[in-house]
Design an enzyme around this catalytic site. Sequence first.
Site, mmCIF file in Angstrom:
data_model
loop_
_atom_site.group_PDB
_atom_site.id
_atom_site.type_symbol
_atom_site.label_atom_id
_atom_site.label_comp_id
_atom_site.label_asym_id
_atom_site.label_seq_id
_atom_site.Cartn_x
_atom_site.Cartn_y
_atom_site.Cartn_z
ATOM 1 N N ASN A 48 0.552 -1.368 -0.034
ATOM 2 C CA ASN A 48 -0.033 -0.142 -0.039
ATOM 3 C C ASN A 48 0.876 1.132 -0.018
ATOM 4 O O ASN A 48 2.072 1.620 1.173
ATOM 5 C CB ASN A 48 -0.665 -0.192 1.024
ATOM 6 C CG ASN A 48 -1.878 1.007 1.533
ATOM 7 O OD1 ASN A 48 -1.338 2.023 1.445
ATOM 8 N ND2 ASN A 48 -2.913 0.584 1.477
ATOM 9 N N CYS B 206 -7.182 6.910 2.212
ATOM 10 C CA CYS B 206 -7.406 7.386 3.632
ATOM 11 C C CYS B 206 -8.031 8.886 4.237
ATOM 12 O O CYS B 206 -7.877 9.865 3.764
ATOM 13 C CB CYS B 206 -5.616 7.642 4.251
ATOM 14 S SG CYS B 206 -5.572 7.804 6.047
ATOM 15 N N GLY C 171 -9.517 -7.072 8.482
ATOM 16 C CA GLY C 171 -8.415 -6.226 9.399
ATOM 17 C C GLY C 171 -9.052 -5.760 10.440
ATOM 18 O O GLY C 171 -8.282 -6.924 11.146
#
Lengths: 261, 302
Positions: free
Chosen positions: B97, B128, B263
């Site tokens: 990422n 983000c 996650g």
Amino acid sequence: MIQEDMRVMAHEEIADHIFELKLQGQMVQQITEPGQFVHVRISGKTDAVAPLLRRPISICSADVKSRTLTLIYRSGGLRTGTELLTHTRTGDTVDVLGPLGHGFPVSEAPAPARALIIGGGVGVPPLYGLSQALAKRGIQVTHVLGFRSAKDVFYQTNFEELGKTFVMTEDGTYGRCGRVTDLLETVPFDIAYACGPTPMLRALEQTITDKPLFVSLEQRMACGIGACMACVTQTTDPNDAKGYRRVCCDGPVFKAREVEL
Amino acid sequence: MIEVHLPGLDLKNPVMPASGCFAFGAEYGALYDLNELGAVTIKAATLQPRFGNSTPRVAETPSGMLNAIGLQNPGADQIIKNELPRLEKQKVPVLANIAGSEVDDYIATAKKISRHPAVNALELNISCPNVKHGGIQFGTVPEVAAELTYKVKAVSEKPVYVKLSPNVTDIVAMAKAVEAAGADGLSMINTLLGMRIDLHTQKPVLANLTGGLSGPAIKPVAIRMIYEVSQKVTIPIIGMGGIQNADDVIEFFLAGASAVAVGTANFVDPFVCPKIIKELPEKLNTMGVTDINELIGRSWKK
């Protein structure tokens, strides 16, 4: 570190909203230092999603022989969710991850040193295991334990069995009236260990500057094993290679003034 | 039965940890063999080191959590020096990422990271919600996202997956724009922007005020968006958002995902990824499914 369904051996309220929980399991054999913690799934051991995250609770004491560890936690508070844990009964199991983190360095205190142990509120529990370990090494321990009020006091006699113990309350309803820092000048010591609210630790770092002091920090955590970066705190040294520490795995115990409080 | 093949990522199973929830693999690698995973998605790399936001950085919410870490990472050079060599020794594919404040940061980071032999593909973080500059700013306007994708694709030596933000009104338009700009795949969804206020202090809990909502609470949003997008694009989707078990994985495949990332569940159960990987073939067997690829988009396919 292991994940284990630990068996509840005993569970009782020992002060106002303060619970003592004794758990049995293999994990106890992995505990290396007082001041380490466990990450507890307070919703039980199922796929429950509320509350979602585990709660870090410091290990109060451990007995390898009976494979038992003792946790002391406060229930309720503002949406902490720990009141759910109070419903577990003897014989139930609790999903626990641990032991986690680095605890108090017991060997930093060479006998016959005099150790001063300072605790505030729910910061008191890990200091009991620490005091046991220090006393076992022949170190003279003195405890200064601060609570808000008489109803909040716990473990006084346990500490008294290990060394001289001063109990203080902020409102003067029990023991001496005042804060733990008020007593520092009257107690001789060579090394100090502390756990409690951040303002208390900050005051101790400002007062105890000529002797070793170790402090245990509290921080909101998610993973508890160093991966999520939720519980980081900055180092005081701007030239530090990393510039930060993770409370969960680099701590929760740090040398005084190593990290920003 | 559970192998999947995506651009740059030949996965022996479709389960990988999601970026930011697994750091660079060292902590979880101490608990189990990372080669059990389909892939590893590493935490966002930026060109310069970032300390991230002040604490508190996390707050629990009903069936979820808010985080505002703020892309803390040691910077691309340190990641290449200290983290990627460790992953290179493993067989597990790496999805890296990358994030930035400016277009040039993304380009420079993409060049450096994509060149590393440990990296199999890039995941372009334009979603983000926790940084003041960059991040989600690139992920809410289709033309802006497309331009960045195009520029990163031009310098990247590896396939590029674009990680989409759910904080948009038209997720399909975003997906189509980055597909047209050359994206090899999509990751979706990133976190939903949220806030929690403390009743005692009467102020937001997070130091950053807002944070990204993740966990089981957002799963229906992810499923809906993947269902919509997968019908309109031809590139594969790595699905994420609240996955906790094999049933959730299957639901994401039915919606249109070709792989999944886990996650928040890693924080609740650090062994959740290997557990899901073990459960998945058993679950497919009970469903009479011989190849998980058959399930992709089955909820909308005629």
